[in-house]
Design an enzyme around this catalytic site. Structure first.
Site, short mmCIF file in Angstrom:
data_model
loop_
_atom_site.label_atom_id
_atom_site.label_comp_id
_atom_site.label_asym_id
_atom_site.label_seq_id
_atom_site.Cartn_x
_atom_site.Cartn_y
_atom_site.Cartn_z
CD GLU A 33 1.42 -47.47 -59.30
OE1 GLU A 33 1.71 -47.25 -60.49
OE2 GLU A 33 0.28 -47.40 -58.85
CG HIS A 85 5.28 -41.39 -58.30
ND1 HIS A 85 4.12 -41.40 -57.56
CD2 HIS A 85 4.89 -41.74 -59.54
CE1 HIS A 85 3.09 -41.74 -58.31
NE2 HIS A 85 3.53 -41.95 -59.53
CD GLN A 139 0.78 -38.26 -61.66
OE1 GLN A 139 1.33 -39.09 -60.93
NE2 GLN A 139 -0.45 -38.44 -62.11
C1 BG6 Z 1 -0.83 -44.92 -60.51
C2 BG6 Z 1 0.26 -43.90 -60.52
O1 BG6 Z 1 -0.39 -46.04 -61.16
O2 BG6 Z 1 -1.99 -44.60 -61.21
C3 BG6 Z 1 -0.20 -42.46 -60.66
O3 BG6 Z 1 1.04 -44.03 -59.36
C4 BG6 Z 1 -1.32 -42.37 -61.67
O4 BG6 Z 1 0.90 -41.68 -60.99
C5 BG6 Z 1 -2.45 -43.27 -61.21
O5 BG6 Z 1 -1.80 -41.05 -61.84
C6 BG6 Z 1 -3.65 -43.23 -62.13
O6 BG6 Z 1 -3.24 -43.47 -63.43
P1 BG6 Z 1 -3.64 -42.50 -64.57
O7 BG6 Z 1 -2.78 -42.84 -65.71
O8 BG6 Z 1 -5.07 -42.77 -64.81
O9 BG6 Z 1 -3.42 -41.12 -64.07
#
Ligand code: BG6
Length: 499
Positions: free
Chosen positions: A171, A126, A18
């Protein structure tokens, strides 16, 4: 409320695919996320809180900017940075031989962080399976476990000396559900056997990882007092009507499935009843092989990383017959037992994520009473559309969100819950799996709009800096203007920000 102790870890978290970029540099090969983002590129209309799937080739360019980012972290005042190491960078093929350039990159990152007073807190996995491994079967094939063992062994031997807090997986729940049931994330599967196999293989990988961790401690690669945890995203169940016995029963079921199902195996070394019932129902009991349960029992983990963004409001299925005024969404394999509901009266982010910090304390009590291990928040943050004014962002809403949540951590500690740290999501703006580059989480902004990727501060940056200095959240009367002015002045005067 008591102040945080001197050794409390104030950190930020992020994730390599990311933030990192440099996807085709340094001897790296693709992971399933590279393939997925290349093949499913999609940009929704501006201002739409919809899923954006964008290129991660450069992302926030941490690959080239980790030195300046480490300095910015020092300026923020954090003493920790939680970051997963990219498996495909360290092991770009199935030879079992590591990519020296990849190891060197992480070694440089760790050294730079340490130089700036920031402890690296690595997460080993991850969701980003190397593509070569996916082609051999990926997480749903037992081949995954042996390759994971080789990867972690190398990481512990080569990088083990740089830190004393490690996490194995991020997760397992989100990964297995969205990638093996819902076709939402790569490898885009919807197959119950593969789902249960992937989950079991990840749990076995957690145990194998602990075995390698102990061996690395024994050989002096990792400090004796170092600890290895797992990072889990449980959104505790809250009854739609707390007087309603059926809603309460549905909450119990939801938590068994979402907390016990994913944490028991690596924390207690056993599966809960609901796991055995489900694999029997799906006729996949053969995924458990001889020796598996003994392995889980023998190698349990030392701490829990908890990703708390929100709780889940749960209603019993009987309410589906009621004339409902809220919108709802069935929980994955427990649809018939519990429903997730979104009452209109609640607070939500731009992306309709519920805001309810007060469930962090009861949630942490549940975690601690069941597992009796230290806790650390590894993700907690607010994804929002930010507006940049005079070069900076006045994100009062994020300050409110983070301050309210961190206050709950402070409260939990006062009530005896052993939180060792708080790592918010996230250090800077990054690619979000559900919102691409339009859903901002960072305390540091990244200029994706002009494609410069320049860093700039947000008001929340100075809120966190202040909290860390005071070792306490702001108990009342947050002075938003103060943080906004600090952001504006610092952006103008400090060399740390690119302009
Ligand atoms: C978590 C993940 O579930 O949520 C991250 O570990 C993710 O990778 C974060 O960025 C927030 O989710 P999102 O989809 O809003 O970026």
């Amino acid at each position: 409320m008591k102040k945080f102790k001197d050794d409390f870890i104030f950190s930020t978290s992020t994730c390599s695919f990311q933030i990192e970029g440099g996807r085709s540099l340094g001897g790296r090969n693709d992971s399933i996320w590279d393939k997925f983002t290349k093949e499913n590129f999609y940009i929704p209309e501006p201002g739409e809180a919809a899923r954006e799937i964008n290129s991660i080739e450069t992302a926030s360019d941490f690959y080239h900017r980790y030195k300046e980012d480490s300095k910015i972290m020092k300026h923020m005042g954090v003493n920790g940075f939680t970051y997963n190491m990219d498996w495909a960078r360290i092991m770009p093929n199935d030879s079992g031989i590591p990519n020296e350039e990849g190891i060197k990159f992480y070694e440089n990152v760790f050294k730079e962080l340490i130089k700036n007073g920031v402890k690296p807190i690595p997460i080993l996995y991850h969701w980003d399976t190397p593509l070569w491994l996916e082609e051999l079967g990926g997480a749903s094939d037992r081949i995954f476990i042996e390759h994971f063992r080789q990867f972690v062994k190398i990481v512990f031997e080569r990088l083990g000396k740089y830190t004393d807090i490690w996490y194995v997986n991020d997760e397992n729940s989100t990964f297995t559900v969205s990638s093996y049931l819902q076709k939402y994330s790569p490898p885009l599967k919807s197959n119950k056997r593969e789902f249960w196999s992937a989950l079991h293989n990840l749990n076995l990988s957690g145990a194998i990882c602990k075995k390698e961790f102990l061996a690395a401690q024994e050989s002096g690669f990792i400090k004796r007092d170092a600890i290895l945890g797992i990072d889990h995203d449980w959104s505790p169940a809250v009854p739609y009507d707390k007087e309603d016995l059926d809603d309460l029963e549905s909450c119990k079921i939801f938590d068994e499935y979402h907390m016990n199902m994913f944490l028991d195996p690596n924390m207690l070394g056993e599966y809960p009843k609901c796991f055995w019932e489900e694999i029997k129902k799906d006729n996949v009991e053969d995924i458990i092989q001889k020796g598996d349960m003994e392995l889980l029992k023998k190698y349990t983990l030392d701490l829990i990383g908890w990703n708390y963004y929100r709780p889940t409001i749960i209603a019993s299925p009987k309410r589906m017959k009621e004339k409902i005024e809220w919108f709802n969404d069935p929980g994955f394999f427990i649809t018939k037992k519990a429903w997730i509901v979104y009452p209109k009266s609640e607070r939500y982010t731009d992306w309709k994520w519920l805001i309810k910090p007060e469930y962090l304390v009861p949630g942490s009590e549940k975690l601690y009473s069941r597992y009796k291990k230290p806790l650390m928040i590894i993700e907690n943050g607010m994804g929002y559309f930010d507006e940049r004014i005079n070069g900076v962002v006045n994100d009062k809403y994020r300050i409110d969100f983070l301050n309210e949540h961190l206050m709950q951590v402070q409260k939990a500690i006062s009530e005896g819950i052993p939180f060792i740290g708080y790592s918010l999501w996230t250090y800077c703006d990054i690619f979000s799996p559900s919102g691409g580059y339009r859903k901002k989480y960072g305390l540091v902004g990244v200029d994706f709009e002009n494609k410069t990727l320049n860093r700039y501060p947000k008001s929340s940056f100075f809120w966190y800096k202040n909290v860390i200095e005071q070792k306490s959240t702001i108990q009342e009367g947050i002075d938003y203007n103060k943080y906004f002015n600090e952001a504006k002045n610092d952006y103008k005067n400090s060399q740390i920000w690119n302009k």
